[in-house]
Design a protein around this motif. Sequence first.
Motif, PDB file in Angstrom:
ATOM      1  N   TYR A   1       0.826  -1.207   0.000  1.00  0.00           N
ATOM      2  CA  TYR A   1       0.000   0.000   0.000  1.00  0.00           C
ATOM      3  C   TYR A   1       0.863   1.262   0.000  1.00  0.00           C
TER       4      TYR A   1
ATOM      5  N   LEU B   1       0.197   5.492   0.228  1.00  0.00           N
ATOM      6  CA  LEU B   1      -0.857   6.413   0.639  1.00  0.00           C
ATOM      7  C   LEU B   1      -0.543   7.834   0.181  1.00  0.00           C
TER       8      LEU B   1
ATOM      9  N   ALA C   1       3.050   2.293   4.817  1.00  0.00           N
ATOM     10  CA  ALA C   1       1.928   1.494   5.314  1.00  0.00           C
ATOM     11  C   ALA C   1       2.350   0.030   5.380  1.00  0.00           C
TER      12      ALA C   1
ATOM     13  N   HIS D   1      -0.099  -6.444   4.458  1.00  0.00           N
ATOM     14  CA  HIS D   1      -1.110  -7.159   5.226  1.00  0.00           C
ATOM     15  C   HIS D   1      -1.042  -8.656   4.951  1.00  0.00           C
TER      16      HIS D   1
ATOM     17  N   TYR E   1      -7.627  -0.642   4.152  1.00  0.00           N
ATOM     18  CA  TYR E   1      -6.205  -0.326   4.175  1.00  0.00           C
ATOM     19  C   TYR E   1      -5.854   0.936   3.384  1.00  0.00           C
TER      20      TYR E   1
ATOM     21  N   ARG F   1      -6.601   3.885   4.055  1.00  0.00           N
ATOM     22  CA  ARG F   1      -6.339   5.007   4.958  1.00  0.00           C
ATOM     23  C   ARG F   1      -5.667   4.498   6.231  1.00  0.00           C
ATOM     24  N   ASP F   2      -4.634   5.217   6.630  1.00  0.00           N
ATOM     25  CA  ASP F   2      -3.884   4.877   7.839  1.00  0.00           C
ATOM     26  C   ASP F   2      -3.447   6.203   8.445  1.00  0.00           C
ATOM     27  N   GLU F   3      -4.086   6.604   9.512  1.00  0.00           N
ATOM     28  CA  GLU F   3      -3.857   7.939  10.056  1.00  0.00           C
ATOM     29  C   GLU F   3      -2.396   8.147  10.443  1.00  0.00           C
ATOM     30  N   ARG F   4      -1.742   7.105  10.927  1.00  0.00           N
ATOM     31  CA  ARG F   4      -0.331   7.242  11.281  1.00  0.00           C
ATOM     32  C   ARG F   4       0.506   7.618  10.056  1.00  0.00           C
ATOM     33  N   VAL F   5       0.273   6.931   8.953  1.00  0.00           N
ATOM     34  CA  VAL F   5       1.044   7.200   7.730  1.00  0.00           C
ATOM     35  C   VAL F   5       0.643   8.533   7.123  1.00  0.00           C
ATOM     36  N   HIS F   6      -0.646   8.825   7.093  1.00  0.00           N
ATOM     37  CA  HIS F   6      -1.089  10.109   6.529  1.00  0.00           C
ATOM     38  C   HIS F   6      -0.547  11.283   7.342  1.00  0.00           C
TER      39      HIS F   6
END
Length: 460
Positions: A257, A259, A307, A310, A319, A321-326
């Motif tokens: 992934y 992002l 990201a 998986h 998958y 969206r990942d707030e940590r990565v964004h």
Amino acid sequence: MPPSGYRGLSLWHDTIDDIEPRPSLDTDIDVDVAVVGAGYTGLWTAYHLVAADPTIRVAVIEKEVAGFGASGRNGGWCSALFPASLKRMAAERGREAAVRMQHLLHDTVADVGRIADAEGIDCHFDQGGYLSVARNPAQLERVREEVADHREWGFGEDDHRLLDAREVTAIAGVNDALGGSFTPHCAAIHPARLVRGLADAVERRGVVVHERTTAVDVRSRRVVTPHGTVRAEHVVLATEGYTPTVAGRRRAIAPIYSLMTATEPLPDDTWAQIGLDKRTTFADNRHLTIYGQRTRDGRIAFGGRGAPYHYASKVSPLYDRDERVHAALRRILLELFPVLDGVTFTHAWGGNLGVPRDWFPSVRHDRHTGLAFAGGYVGDGVATSALAGRTLAAMIRGDDPEGLATLPWAGRTSRDWEPEPLRWLGVNAVTALMTSADWSERRTGRPSRAASAFWTALGQ
């Protein structure tokens, strides 16, 4: 999923007309070529087939809609970048073939713009080149080595040019720039406009596109769907990061992934400090890839890796969206351009890309079975897929005056990824290694030995 459901997939989907899915396949059909996947690879293959011979019957089968996957969500770099080095390409077919392929990739960037213009596809194509910035001594050393390496392969100043800090900031006001490199062989595009326009273009030329149609079984001479079977002399698998969802191909490609995030449209005084007047695409030279562009409507669209992979090559909208990565992407962009402090970020999205075990894309066609495949672009697929489609069309037709089937990626197959849990452990370990290497290089300014060892082991 209703048409309105495709809104929110990405900035790009939010800035095109509403998508009305084409009719699903509801009966058995016979064609010459069946293509599974209506992304760039599948549509370019269809395009070059019917452009060369309008009598060829081509059907494209797509689980969602054209441009649902990476072709509609990517960073919008139409570049000549290739994930395998010239050295690795030469190991496949020799030095001359490697250099010829790189020249073809250079030409393909402009070809995409030319064909888009000829077909009336307003994909916001601007060939402003690519700026790679060095922001610490380790990155600067890598940039110098990369330019020197291209010199050894015969590519001069017109292809790759070393820049000092002043020259970098004349293109983009990147904070803490020590130097960098520039290549003209890259264009910024609106990716969803390109892929949706290609779908329209192949339809005008007689290709049938069936959307919202799942290929439940792909084999020699046939593609089976829930409501009909496509019988064909040739079957093209063009599913990239979704390849593991096709029966029997779980380990062929790892879906990784990537992002993205995007700002609101920026005012002129902000752009005066940032630059990018020619929509030059940009990144710094860290190990964990980042990428950005200035959009036609005055935003910055910015993305990167980080990201997690998986387990069991699973793909899911969860998958995207990942707030940590964004949050990390927003932080990195502000580090590059501090003037963006306080700017509103309007979009956050993601999607999967296809990574083969050896990071080397493939294009192949078995004339005995009729099965064909192209993909494994490791995120460098916009222009690369256009060349892949042209190559597959030549292979399928058996008419190859350009010798595309002799290029280094033609006819090769990467070995399968390891079974789980080794695959999960290995892929995520590489991400952790690259993250750690970048942190170490920022702190010390010295190249990471661990990262260098990894790239050496990969043959880069």
